[in-house]
Design a protein around this motif. Structure first.
Motif: not given
Lengths: 124, 124
Positions: A35-38, A102-103, A111-116, B85-88
């Motif tokens: 996994a990519i962490l940062m 992550c802080h 921790y988020r994905r872009l969908e639509d 990511d967190c801060d986009q």
């Protein structure tokens, strides 16, 4: 292709290529899960500190200083392997994290994905 | 923490944060193997082109222009998922590559590892 570029792409010499701000890109990947962490930036000082200690250090662009990841939180990153890209302006640090990277407390900053057009939580 | 930062970190709005050069970091990860294939930069134009076509576009810092990866070689990257990511200010593009990603012909730009100060080939 210049000799410099040939040596950088095909040689065995580590010749990190910093941009006009003295930075290169650094991607932290979990050495176990992949996994990519940062994603962050390193200058020469951060590269040296990482190589000398085996713990990931970056350059904080907001503070303009060396940043030992986890110095405050304890969530350090133990570097298992460093991968270098073709033109040596990006590194992958394969790491064993001591805790959430992550802080925000998330395992990964991603921790988020872009969908639509909307951000949705990623199952971790 | 400012409202802007809270929304950026916890919200569902996609609010990409570009640096003073109008860029953010983009990491390409193979959607199947999890291998990191390349690292580049995107500006708003590259983000829009990627979202509109489903094919990875970047901003070439050397040419100062929009760069459709694989436009010449045919080795395009089909984007399966985008992580934020967190801060986009960084994106992970999980992609299906049409061929080798690196211009050297390697599957990944990260074909060397740093070991005791020397670059060694990575088995792929």
């Amino acid at each position: 292709m210049s000799t410099d570029q040939t040596e950088r792409e095909t040689g065995s010499q580590f010749l990190p290529k910093f941009d006009d701000k003295g930075l290169l890109s650094a991607v932290v990947q979990d050495a176990d899960s992949g996994a990519i962490l940062m994603v962050a930036f390193m200058d020469q000082e951060a590269v040296d500190a990482t190589l000398n200690t085996g713990i990931a250090h970056f350059h904080s662009r907001s503070r303009g200083t060396l940043w030992k990841k986890g110095e405050t939180s304890g969530n350090t990153l133990q570097v298992e392997q460093i991968l270098v890209d073709c033109d040596q302006d990006a590194l992958v640090l394969r790491c064993l994290p001591a805790g959430p990277t992550c802080h925000t407390g998330a395992v990964s900053c991603f921790y988020r994905r872009l969908e639509d057009g909307i951000l949705q939580p990623v199952k971790s």
